[in-house]
Motif scaffolding. Sequence first.
Motif, short mmCIF file in Angstrom:
data_model
loop_
_atom_site.label_atom_id
_atom_site.label_comp_id
_atom_site.label_asym_id
_atom_site.label_seq_id
_atom_site.Cartn_x
_atom_site.Cartn_y
_atom_site.Cartn_z
N ARG A 239 -15.12 -48.98 -106.91
CA ARG A 239 -16.12 -49.37 -105.89
C ARG A 239 -16.23 -48.28 -104.82
N TYR B 78 -19.31 -56.37 -108.08
CA TYR B 78 -18.96 -55.56 -106.90
C TYR B 78 -19.25 -54.07 -107.01
N ILE C 64 -18.29 -61.49 -99.98
CA ILE C 64 -17.47 -62.15 -101.02
C ILE C 64 -16.36 -61.21 -101.48
N TYR C 65 -16.71 -59.93 -101.64
CA TYR C 65 -15.71 -58.95 -102.06
C TYR C 65 -14.57 -58.88 -101.02
N ASN D 38 -28.53 -60.19 -100.12
CA ASN D 38 -27.64 -60.34 -101.28
C ASN D 38 -26.52 -59.31 -101.25
N GLN D 39 -26.88 -58.07 -100.86
CA GLN D 39 -25.87 -57.02 -100.80
C GLN D 39 -24.80 -57.35 -99.76
N LEU E 137 -38.41 -48.62 -109.48
CA LEU E 137 -38.39 -49.75 -108.55
C LEU E 137 -37.67 -49.38 -107.27
N THR F 255 -12.48 -62.01 -101.31
CA THR F 255 -11.62 -62.05 -102.50
C THR F 255 -10.48 -61.04 -102.39
N ARG F 256 -10.77 -59.89 -101.78
CA ARG F 256 -9.70 -58.91 -101.59
C ARG F 256 -8.68 -59.41 -100.57
N PHE G 28 -34.96 -44.91 -112.46
CA PHE G 28 -34.46 -45.48 -111.20
C PHE G 28 -35.42 -45.29 -110.04
N THR H 148 -24.04 -60.33 -98.69
CA THR H 148 -23.26 -61.48 -99.18
C THR H 148 -22.23 -61.02 -100.20
N THR H 149 -22.66 -60.11 -101.08
CA THR H 149 -21.72 -59.59 -102.09
C THR H 149 -20.55 -58.88 -101.42
N ASN H 150 -20.88 -58.06 -100.42
CA ASN H 150 -19.80 -57.36 -99.70
C ASN H 150 -18.86 -58.34 -99.03
N GLU I 286 0.16 -57.67 -100.10
CA GLU I 286 -0.44 -56.51 -99.42
C GLU I 286 -1.97 -56.58 -99.24
N PRO J 198 -25.47 -64.34 -104.64
CA PRO J 198 -24.10 -63.89 -105.00
C PRO J 198 -23.06 -65.00 -104.93
#
Lengths: 294, 496
Positions: A129, A157, B38-39, B31-32, B14, B42-43, B11, B34-36, B87, A269
Amino acid sequence: MKFLIAVGSKKYSEPTLRVGMQVAKAFGASVTILYVGPKVSAFSSSQVRLARESMDRWEIEHPGVEVLEWAFNFLAENNYITPKMIEAGFQKNTLVTTRGDRCELFLQGAVCEDVNLILRNGDIIPELRDEVAKGKYNVTIIGGSKKRRMAHDLVQYINSSIFIVKEFNHEIGYRLLMATDDSTGTKKAVKFGARVSQAFDMPIDILTVSKKSFFGSGYREASKKASTLIRRAGIDGEVQLKVGDPVDVIVESAGQDHIIVMGASTANPVKKFFIGSKPLKVMSDCECPILIVK
Amino acid sequence: MKPLFILKNPFGFLSCHIKCNFPTRMLRILNQYTTNLIYGITRSRWLVAAFLIGFILFLLPSPEGLTVDGYRTIIIIIVALILIITEPIPLPGIALLIIILQVYFGIADANHVAHSFMNDAVFFIMGSLMLAVAIVQQGWDARIALGIIRLTGNSTLKISIGFIVISAVMSSFIGEHTVAAMMLPIGMTLIRYTSDDKTKVKNLAALLLFSIAYGSLIGSIGTPSGGGRNAIMMVYWKEFGLAPISYGKWMLMVYPLVLLQLPLLTWILWKSFVPEYLMLDSGIRKLKVQVARSGMIQPQQYFAVFLFFLVFLGWIFYSETVGLGIIALTGVVMYLVTGLAKWEEMSKHVNWGVVILFGATISLGTMVNETGAAQWIAGQVLNFAGEFVSSIPVFTDLIIVLMTTTLANILSSSATVAVLAPITLNLPGDSIHIGLITAIASAFGYFTAVAAPACTIIYASGMIKAKDFLKAGWKVGATSILMVLIYANIFWKLFG
């Protein structure tokens, strides 16, 4: 365009590197080959660094360098780098350390733009990432993983298109299976798929699957646009409209002799995290390479 | 059929910023984000879990017989353990969290926490890490290699024995991480120049590298300066008002165990990893070339050894008076003053974040004792296994060894002693006996790559897989546990 090819080991990554370089060559893209070594416990990181410096004095390369050397040999054997580079051989001492433990080796590409070899250490998803975010790669190419969570994390991700070289067999004459529907991701996937098909002279099967017995205008339109595009590009192919569960039908139609191309899901997402998405489910279930275009 | 056109840049087709309409663009950006998010979640899931567990425990009343401060100290321990093992945030962040939580929870005021944070054990950890840099950079590894091959010849078995013995003896005095850093290139040279193909020297690599790591771990129990965990125990004995022992007495009590373990380790490793090559001719030839390249021994190399010998004498004769850490730091000063080491190099190779973390865990250990939490946990352990403890005295030792070994393999050996020793020292029995058992068992980090720096160093060489640690580790671990129980209850009783 920039491609990132993630390799694991000599044993398992040969198909990934082979396919990745062929695709990159087709696009004339700049390529980075990345190896992510095991994570070192933070408790002992300084001692490990000290040990590695001792190894440097003894001219023993860092772990992972042998994977880069193998990648270099592969590039040299297939003339992906310039003759001057091939003649000079793999120069371990030109590995440049950048950003902490990240090592980089620059090579001049022969058939595509520059080729970089990169060595990092840590967990695969965060490292990939970070590399994709900083290098602004368009496509990440990686081998298949049996871990379901890993597949999800890759698609969710990594902020680039993902090409998963799963169960690849170079003896099979692959066809491209282009899954189309009315989502916005389809348009980009169709265009990318057509380019791949042109590069490899690979016929395309355009597949549109509807859950209901009839096909809505969006689905018909997507299928029609895709077929027009491949016809105008001079690519052989056929159009299929099937009814059923999209995931099952795509996986079944693909079998082992197709490369699936589909657009990434544009769903929320949060929903994707808990419920998943069509591309993700197809990726988990299929037995062939799959390209998810973002 | 000739294509009508060639698609060049899919690429660009669009490019969102140019062609998407405004709502679609906004949706993509959302969305981006939100994804960040969620990442990020989760991390950091273990961070969230640790805080959630801590918060729930904080809301619950403290158990009967345990003070509020003691209960809150235990909450900090639980949160810290989850964070250290998983960690989700950098280790220094966890260290700072431990420090501030002690103050915010009202367990102690800032000055008291600061006082408990820095003591001789932290000085020792700092000093030994800096000494490691000074020693490794002297280039004695080539001399050691020459010494080993002169004694062992080309035989793989004899080389493995040589590695085990040398690693064990040196790690008793200069710390296992220093030994592993010096021995690794020697082992790697032998492996790489025996065969280029890793798959053809899998067992040989495992045999030689585990000889270094496990030999170092076993040797590190031999003296108080063998590792930070031993120094922490020395400080706890002093701080908790228990009778500390001298450097010499520690050696006298523990070193025979080291010597007993070495032949067994040799046998277990030889049986677990039957090497592909019984003679290492080409590896030895390359090793000799490497040694020859390093040239004659320079006067400053002798002087570096002499300085370390002075440090060693200091540990034997003055550690009770001034402390192990102060002597280690004196050694560092001597290396700096004489120009044998550079501060920039030392500073670069010392992970200050880890030093802070050890300081924080020692501070937490002190609070566990002061708030009565240690006594309470010890009491619970005794309630759980009361009858066994009274009828079978060895059972207390077994509990200590199992608890310490388990935690050391998932945490870190020094952090384990820092957190666990205040509890084990509150169990019934002689404090020296229990303290030594705890310190020894914390070196049984044979099962994972994270337990001890020596294990991490050989793992990071890329020649060893995580499963190899289990393959040989359980045998070495089980033997070590059995041996320490028998040894402590027979030899130390005879010793009085």
